[in-house]
Write an enzyme that holds these catalytic residues in place. Structure first.
Site, PDB file in Angstrom:
ATOM      1  N   HIS A  42       0.878  -1.176   0.000  1.00 42.27           N
ATOM      2  CA  HIS A  42       0.000   0.000   0.000  1.00 42.27           C
ATOM      3  C   HIS A  42       0.913   1.223   0.000  1.00 42.27           C
ATOM      4  O   HIS A  42       1.970   1.197   0.633  1.00 42.27           O
ATOM      5  CB  HIS A  42      -0.827   0.074   1.292  1.00 42.27           C
ATOM      6  CG  HIS A  42      -2.161  -0.603   1.270  1.00 42.27           C
ATOM      7  ND1 HIS A  42      -2.694  -1.232   2.380  1.00 42.27           N
ATOM      8  CD2 HIS A  42      -3.113  -0.714   0.302  1.00 42.27           C
ATOM      9  CE1 HIS A  42      -3.899  -1.703   2.102  1.00 42.27           C
ATOM     10  NE2 HIS A  42      -4.177  -1.404   0.840  1.00 42.27           N
ATOM     11  N   CYS A  63      -2.378   2.764   9.388  1.00 38.44           N
ATOM     12  CA  CYS A  63      -3.537   1.958   8.963  1.00 38.44           C
ATOM     13  C   CYS A  63      -4.672   1.943   9.980  1.00 38.44           C
ATOM     14  O   CYS A  63      -5.790   1.588   9.634  1.00 38.44           O
ATOM     15  CB  CYS A  63      -3.140   0.501   8.779  1.00 38.44           C
ATOM     16  SG  CYS A  63      -1.636   0.225   7.897  1.00 38.44           S
TER      17      CYS A  63
HETATM   18  N1  ARG Z   1      -4.065  -7.390   6.791  1.00 38.03           N
HETATM   19  C1  ARG Z   1      -4.451  -6.131   6.188  1.00 38.03           C
HETATM   20  C2  ARG Z   1      -4.494  -6.284   4.677  1.00 38.03           C
HETATM   21  O1  ARG Z   1      -3.651  -6.958   4.139  1.00 38.03           O
HETATM   22  C3  ARG Z   1      -3.517  -5.039   6.598  1.00 38.03           C
HETATM   23  C4  ARG Z   1      -3.926  -3.686   6.108  1.00 38.03           C
HETATM   24  C5  ARG Z   1      -2.963  -2.617   6.474  1.00 38.03           C
HETATM   25  N2  ARG Z   1      -3.456  -1.345   6.125  1.00 38.03           N
HETATM   26  C6  ARG Z   1      -2.791  -0.385   5.466  1.00 38.03           C
HETATM   27  N3  ARG Z   1      -3.386   0.749   5.295  1.00 38.03           N
HETATM   28  N4  ARG Z   1      -1.609  -0.577   4.964  1.00 38.03           N
HETATM   29  O2  ARG Z   1      -5.332  -5.736   3.997  1.00 38.03           O
END
Ligand code: ARG
Length: 275
Positions: free
Chosen positions: A171, A267
């Site tokens: 991300h 997050c």
């Molecule tokens: N386990 C979650 C996923 O893979 C983690 C999300 C983390 N969020 C972020 N904004 N990077 O979607």
């Protein structure tokens, strides 16, 4: 923020969720709750009241509330606007509607999310440039590049796209932290040569995360709510040092339980103030 009561690692949709043998990580719920509470208290201490969305037992990733919607900036009417996400993985598909209902209950306005098969993961991949109607957008692993024009149109904002290259930094919010209108912290390994060039054009002062602190400790999943304080995973010691040397005030917190799921500070909150 979302109550961490349902937080678990039940499936693997990013490389952080399994151990070296390929088994799903186990989460310590007591420690997770304590770490989450420290984050909440930190925001409250900085002067940002925290609203808590209750946990749905069937949504182990719901605590990562940066992802299910893309919020703000406030419209001319002063009403908060948000665009519901379209999650790439079916395991998280119910999150946008729940988060959206909560925001509508607060008086926010939902923007139309075109029902198409183009993933878009909220503030995981879309970061507001401080104080401007400009979005920095990551694509490749989660959000699809085809979502960028739609976001630009809905928010009447400029959107600059960055192709993400490193699977552990899946991300944009794991690779880039806008700190103030001049400065950003970033993980160089996440970006293409074109992306690095674009970053240089956007931020006069770029601070590279030292060593492997981005992939190991989520150093670039930090959050700077006010142009001064930087809430960041405490284990990222070299990054904290760098930030302090540049005049910022790093606040190191423990987020180890959440890192087992591929997330850290940034997050776990959705900012609802004008950006
Ligand atoms: N386990 C979650 C996923 O893979 C983690 C999300 C983390 N969020 C972020 N904004 N990077 O979607």
């Amino acid at each position: 923020m979302v109550d961490p009561a349902s937080f678990r690692v039940d499936y693997a949709i990013n490389p952080h969720m399994t151990d070296a043998a390929g088994n799903l990580h186990r989460v310590d719920p007591v420690r997770a709750a304590r770490q989450w509470d420290e984050l909440r208290k930190t925001y409250e201490g900085l002067g940002y009241p925290v609203l808590v969305l209750p946990a749905d037992p069937g949504l182990p990733d719901q605590v990562f509330v940066a992802n299910p919607v893309l919020a703000g900036p406030h419209s001319v009417t002063g009403r908060l606007q948000f665009l519901p996400s379209r999650m790439r993985h079916k395991e998280r598909a119910r999150e946008p509607a729940l988060c959206g209902e909560f925001l509508i209950g607060l008086g926010a306005e939902a923007l139309r999310s075109t029902p198409q098969d183009v993933p878009l993961e909220g503030h995981g991949d879309f970061l507001w440039f401080p104080g401007r109607r400009l979005l920095l957008a990551g694509y490749g692993f989660r959000s699809d590049a085809r979502a960028l024009p739609e976001v630009a149109e809905r928010f009447q904002a400029r959107v600059l796209g960055f192709e993400l290259r490193h699977p552990a930094l899946y991300h944009l919010d794991t690779a880039l932290v806008p700190l103030d209108p001049q400065t950003a912290l970033f993980a160089p390994e996440a970006f293409s040569p074109e992306g690095l060039q674009l970053l240089t054009a956007v931020f006069p002062r770029l601070l590279a995360v030292p060593g492997e602190e981005a992939t190991r400790f989520f150093a670039a999943n930090a959050h700077c709510p006010d142009g001064r304080h930087v809430v960041i995973e405490g284990e990222a010691a070299a990054t904290r040092g760098l930030l302090a040397k540049q005049g910022f005030y790093p606040i190191g917190l423990e987020t180890s339980e959440f890192r087992r799921s591929g997330g850290s500070v940034f997050c776990m909150k959705l900012p609802l103030w004008p950006t």
